[in-house]
Design an enzyme around this catalytic site. Sequence first.
Site, PDB file in Angstrom:
ATOM      1  N   ASP A  68       0.850  -1.191   0.000  1.00 38.88           N
ATOM      2  CA  ASP A  68       0.000   0.000   0.000  1.00 38.88           C
ATOM      3  C   ASP A  68       0.885   1.241   0.000  1.00 38.88           C
ATOM      4  O   ASP A  68       1.710   1.419   0.895  1.00 38.88           O
ATOM      5  CB  ASP A  68      -0.896  -0.034   1.249  1.00 38.88           C
ATOM      6  CG  ASP A  68      -1.729   1.228   1.386  1.00 38.88           C
ATOM      7  OD1 ASP A  68      -1.953   1.904   0.353  1.00 38.88           O
ATOM      8  OD2 ASP A  68      -2.153   1.535   2.522  1.00 38.88           O
ATOM      9  N   ASN A 111      -0.362   4.564  -0.212  1.00 40.52           N
ATOM     10  CA  ASN A 111      -0.986   5.820   0.227  1.00 40.52           C
ATOM     11  C   ASN A 111      -1.729   5.723   1.546  1.00 40.52           C
ATOM     12  O   ASN A 111      -2.506   6.621   1.895  1.00 40.52           O
ATOM     13  CB  ASN A 111      -1.908   6.357  -0.871  1.00 40.52           C
ATOM     14  CG  ASN A 111      -3.044   5.381  -1.174  1.00 40.52           C
ATOM     15  OD1 ASN A 111      -3.057   4.273  -0.644  1.00 40.52           O
ATOM     16  ND2 ASN A 111      -3.977   5.789  -1.995  1.00 40.52           N
ATOM     17  N   ASP A 132      -4.221   3.901   2.613  1.00 48.24           N
ATOM     18  CA  ASP A 132      -5.655   3.587   2.749  1.00 48.24           C
ATOM     19  C   ASP A 132      -5.889   2.124   3.129  1.00 48.24           C
ATOM     20  O   ASP A 132      -7.023   1.676   3.201  1.00 48.24           O
ATOM     21  CB  ASP A 132      -6.425   3.956   1.470  1.00 48.24           C
ATOM     22  CG  ASP A 132      -6.007   3.110   0.278  1.00 48.24           C
ATOM     23  OD1 ASP A 132      -5.085   2.272   0.426  1.00 48.24           O
ATOM     24  OD2 ASP A 132      -6.590   3.284  -0.807  1.00 48.24           O
ATOM     25  N   ASP A 137      -1.681  -1.278  -3.832  1.00 50.18           N
ATOM     26  CA  ASP A 137      -1.980  -0.546  -5.057  1.00 50.18           C
ATOM     27  C   ASP A 137      -0.828  -0.622  -6.048  1.00 50.18           C
ATOM     28  O   ASP A 137       0.239  -1.174  -5.755  1.00 50.18           O
ATOM     29  CB  ASP A 137      -2.335   0.917  -4.724  1.00 50.18           C
ATOM     30  CG  ASP A 137      -1.341   1.520  -3.756  1.00 50.18           C
ATOM     31  OD1 ASP A 137      -0.129   1.374  -4.002  1.00 50.18           O
ATOM     32  OD2 ASP A 137      -1.761   2.114  -2.729  1.00 50.18           O
ATOM     33  N   ASP A 197      -4.685 -10.654 -15.456  1.00 52.11           N
ATOM     34  CA  ASP A 197      -5.732 -11.635 -15.238  1.00 52.11           C
ATOM     35  C   ASP A 197      -6.862 -11.303 -16.185  1.00 52.11           C
ATOM     36  O   ASP A 197      -7.305 -10.161 -16.254  1.00 52.11           O
ATOM     37  CB  ASP A 197      -6.231 -11.548 -13.787  1.00 52.11           C
ATOM     38  CG  ASP A 197      -6.480 -12.906 -13.191  1.00 52.11           C
ATOM     39  OD1 ASP A 197      -7.231 -13.684 -13.810  1.00 52.11           O
ATOM     40  OD2 ASP A 197      -5.941 -13.189 -12.108  1.00 52.11           O
ATOM     41  N   ASP A 257      -8.770 -16.708 -16.415  1.00 48.76           N
ATOM     42  CA  ASP A 257      -9.560 -17.189 -15.283  1.00 48.76           C
ATOM     43  C   ASP A 257     -10.601 -18.228 -15.729  1.00 48.76           C
ATOM     44  O   ASP A 257     -11.302 -18.015 -16.725  1.00 48.76           O
ATOM     45  CB  ASP A 257     -10.268 -15.982 -14.660  1.00 48.76           C
ATOM     46  CG  ASP A 257     -10.935 -16.309 -13.342  1.00 48.76           C
ATOM     47  OD1 ASP A 257     -10.208 -16.664 -12.397  1.00 48.76           O
ATOM     48  OD2 ASP A 257     -12.180 -16.210 -13.240  1.00 48.76           O
ATOM     49  N   GLU A 268      -6.415 -21.022 -16.414  1.00 50.26           N
ATOM     50  CA  GLU A 268      -6.804 -21.681 -15.168  1.00 50.26           C
ATOM     51  C   GLU A 268      -7.882 -22.678 -15.555  1.00 50.26           C
ATOM     52  O   GLU A 268      -8.989 -22.291 -15.928  1.00 50.26           O
ATOM     53  CB  GLU A 268      -7.344 -20.676 -14.152  1.00 50.26           C
ATOM     54  CG  GLU A 268      -7.568 -21.335 -12.801  1.00 50.26           C
ATOM     55  CD  GLU A 268      -8.647 -20.682 -11.961  1.00 50.26           C
ATOM     56  OE1 GLU A 268      -8.630 -20.868 -10.738  1.00 50.26           O
ATOM     57  OE2 GLU A 268      -9.532 -20.001 -12.510  1.00 50.26           O
ATOM     58  N   HIS A 320      -3.762 -17.378  -4.759  1.00 50.77           N
ATOM     59  CA  HIS A 320      -4.719 -16.616  -3.952  1.00 50.77           C
ATOM     60  C   HIS A 320      -5.995 -17.395  -3.633  1.00 50.77           C
ATOM     61  O   HIS A 320      -6.871 -16.875  -2.935  1.00 50.77           O
ATOM     62  CB  HIS A 320      -5.073 -15.322  -4.684  1.00 50.77           C
ATOM     63  CG  HIS A 320      -5.844 -15.598  -5.944  1.00 50.77           C
ATOM     64  ND1 HIS A 320      -5.274 -16.240  -7.021  1.00 50.77           N
ATOM     65  CD2 HIS A 320      -7.134 -15.361  -6.282  1.00 50.77           C
ATOM     66  CE1 HIS A 320      -6.185 -16.384  -7.969  1.00 50.77           C
ATOM     67  NE2 HIS A 320      -7.330 -15.854  -7.549  1.00 50.77           N
ATOM     68  N   ASP A 321      -6.148 -18.602  -4.186  1.00 49.60           N
ATOM     69  CA  ASP A 321      -7.341 -19.406  -3.895  1.00 49.60           C
ATOM     70  C   ASP A 321      -7.021 -20.575  -2.980  1.00 49.60           C
ATOM     71  O   ASP A 321      -7.907 -21.359  -2.641  1.00 49.60           O
ATOM     72  CB  ASP A 321      -7.918 -20.002  -5.188  1.00 49.60           C
ATOM     73  CG  ASP A 321      -8.544 -18.961  -6.089  1.00 49.60           C
ATOM     74  OD1 ASP A 321      -8.999 -17.925  -5.581  1.00 49.60           O
ATOM     75  OD2 ASP A 321      -8.580 -19.204  -7.309  1.00 49.60           O
TER      76      ASP A 321
HETATM   77  O1  ISL Z   1     -10.985 -21.497  -4.924  1.00 54.35           O
HETATM   78  C1  ISL Z   1     -11.846 -22.180  -5.405  1.00 54.35           C
HETATM   79  C2  ISL Z   1     -12.956 -22.655  -4.675  1.00 54.35           C
HETATM   80  O2  ISL Z   1     -12.478 -23.636  -3.849  1.00 54.35           O
HETATM   81  C3  ISL Z   1     -11.805 -22.565  -6.770  1.00 54.35           C
HETATM   82  O3  ISL Z   1     -12.816 -23.428  -7.127  1.00 54.35           O
HETATM   83  C4  ISL Z   1     -11.909 -21.313  -7.568  1.00 54.35           C
HETATM   84  O4  ISL Z   1     -13.139 -20.726  -7.401  1.00 54.35           O
HETATM   85  C5  ISL Z   1     -11.706 -21.670  -8.992  1.00 54.35           C
HETATM   86  O5  ISL Z   1     -10.398 -22.132  -9.064  1.00 54.35           O
HETATM   87  C6  ISL Z   1     -11.857 -20.448  -9.872  1.00 54.35           C
HETATM   88  O6  ISL Z   1     -10.995 -19.444  -9.465  1.00 54.35           O
HETATM   89  C7  ISL Z   1     -10.939 -18.260 -10.176  1.00 54.35           C
HETATM   90  O7  ISL Z   1     -12.203 -17.745 -10.519  1.00 54.35           O
HETATM   91  C8  ISL Z   1     -13.016 -17.321  -9.440  1.00 54.35           C
HETATM   92  C9  ISL Z   1     -12.284 -16.441  -8.437  1.00 54.35           C
HETATM   93  O8  ISL Z   1     -13.048 -16.331  -7.277  1.00 54.35           O
HETATM   94  C10 ISL Z   1     -10.926 -16.993  -8.089  1.00 54.35           C
HETATM   95  O9  ISL Z   1     -10.257 -16.125  -7.234  1.00 54.35           O
HETATM   96  C11 ISL Z   1     -10.211 -17.209  -9.384  1.00 54.35           C
HETATM   97  O10 ISL Z   1      -8.876 -17.599  -9.205  1.00 54.35           O
HETATM   98  C12 ISL Z   1     -14.151 -16.567 -10.061  1.00 54.35           C
HETATM   99  O11 ISL Z   1     -13.660 -15.600 -10.946  1.00 54.35           O
HETATM  100 CA    CA Z   2      -3.512   2.068  -1.292  1.00 51.30          CA
END
Ligand code: ISL
Ligand code: CA
Length: 555
Positions: free
Chosen positions: A20, A22, A24, A28, A97, A206, A259, A328-329
């Site tokens: 971050d 700034n 908030d 960013d 993405d 995605d 993905e 991130h998932d």
């Molecule tokens: O993390 C999951 C649930 O357990 C996965 O099924 C995930 O939703 C799936 O891999 C799809 O992920 C992607 O599309 C989603 C988004 O929420 C995720 O962050 C993204 O990586 C919808 O756009």
């Molecule tokens: Ca920020």
Amino acid sequence: MAAWWQEQVAYQIYPRSFMDSNGDGIGDIPGIISRLPILKNLGIGILWLSPVYASPNDDNGYDISDYRQIHPDYGTMADMEELIHQAESLGIRLVMDLVINHTSDEHVWFQNSRDPKSPYRDYYYWRPGKGGQAAKPGDKKDLPNNWTSFFAEDCWEYDEKSQEYYLHLFSKKQPDLNYHNPQVLKEVKSIMTFWLDKGVAGFRCDVINLLYKTSLEKGRRRFILTGSEHYLTTPGLHQLLQEFRRDIWDKYDCFTVGETVFVTPQQGQDLSDPERKELDTIFSFEHMETDQIIVKWFKRPFSPARFAQVISKWQKTLFWPANYLENHDQIRSLSRFGDPQKYPLPSGKMLATLLLSLRGTPFIYQGQELGMTNFDFSSMAEIRDIESINVNRLAKKLKIPAALRWKMIQATSRDNTRTPMQWDSSPHGGFTKGTPWISVNQNYHTINWEKEKADPESLWHFYQRLIALRQQSEVLKFGDFTPLYIGSKLFIFSRSLADEQVIIILSFSSRAQKVKLPLTGNVLINNYEHKNFNPILKPYEAMILQNTEKTGGKP
Ligand code: ISL
Ligand code: CA
């Protein structure tokens, strides 16, 4: 000749939690720019940015309301251009993405499509309820079909204005686009062109294998994702990808990583086979499912053998894999496959050795290189992820007791990898001068970049060394993969190219383990800094051996 994306190590940034600038409390783009030299120093050549587009943030940016705008939380278009430019001057290419299975319900296309007479109507899947006059909107019986969503809900949402339902495979604020409509394809292509013209080098696509719905027929009842046989990796998808590739991607030197959820190795290969001209590579999930029972919310103990078997199978099937241990998932790989309590450093280094020595492009997720661990939250009040919130609600409905629900969320929540990057030991780990949008893990006092930078033995330095080793080694980059031994605690494989061979030895054990294969060679890297090969491995020992026999005894 190798493509540029086969030579580089990639790094995923989750912008909200990276840096971050700034105060908030939200990461960013200027924050990212300020840290580029650190990534360069680590050896990164490709940056994948999770979404920074305009979005109401129902799913943290995976719900896009304008594909040509930057969310003000993240900065301006000028900041974005500056990021592309600065990264480029450091030899780092940016991958955006691309979230095109669905938009936000706040996207102007969707807003227009709520009017049945609008030319945008057909951008989405609108269907009348089944129940005629008698059924109340939203009744299960009234829904157009029985499909269930990725976020533990029904797939249909009723819209008062339209008096019809729309389809959403994710949250109800993420309506699915209709790829039977050529207009949608045209729009999506023009979005890709917009970003490629700005100098973006590629896309992480995605949930790309959900794009083409063959029909909206009733699905076979399943524990999860009822209906998925109608949209997972359909023949129509292959056609779409070939069209994107031919009309857009091939006109640029564009890299695409898809993905792809719930694909078999053969399907994954079909989607990324260079001969078919679709995607360049894919993220598969099977290795992430080896410690799960059917769905991710039910865990079973981690089995290194199962894990290694699955990885080997995909290594052998895909033309060019995209390798990752966390994103991130998912939850943190150190917490999941290593031992963050007793052996954080050796096990973190062992996992690094695995990731950087597989065949394919490695993807490091922010903080993985520091050994960041799962969150230390104590209640749902600290959870931000829409998926965890939905799952908790559903579990409550099913009368699962609160303590058990929390245990499930803790073990699986996507927020585990979404806590802010730990830069230094100042408040909030140096991520922000304000209040972070999601709590920082309190272990930032011991696990942070500044500390690791100053310590040559740190995990960060080990990643740096491994990346450098890989960059100099043709066999590590391009050699064939052969599993040599998969046991309950050991994974040994080789990479071979012409008369060169390296052997990778990995222990997943907190005890000493004996290697029974007759191996010899020079130690190229070892997480205990051993200079010679010793078949009795220390806890979580990892090394790369250069097989001198194969090279005729030459060191
Ligand atoms: O993390 C999951 C649930 O357990 C996965 O099924 C995930 O939703 C799936 O891999 C799809 O992920 C992607 O599309 C989603 C988004 O929420 C995720 O962050 C993204 O990586 C919808 O756009
Ligand atoms: Ca920020």
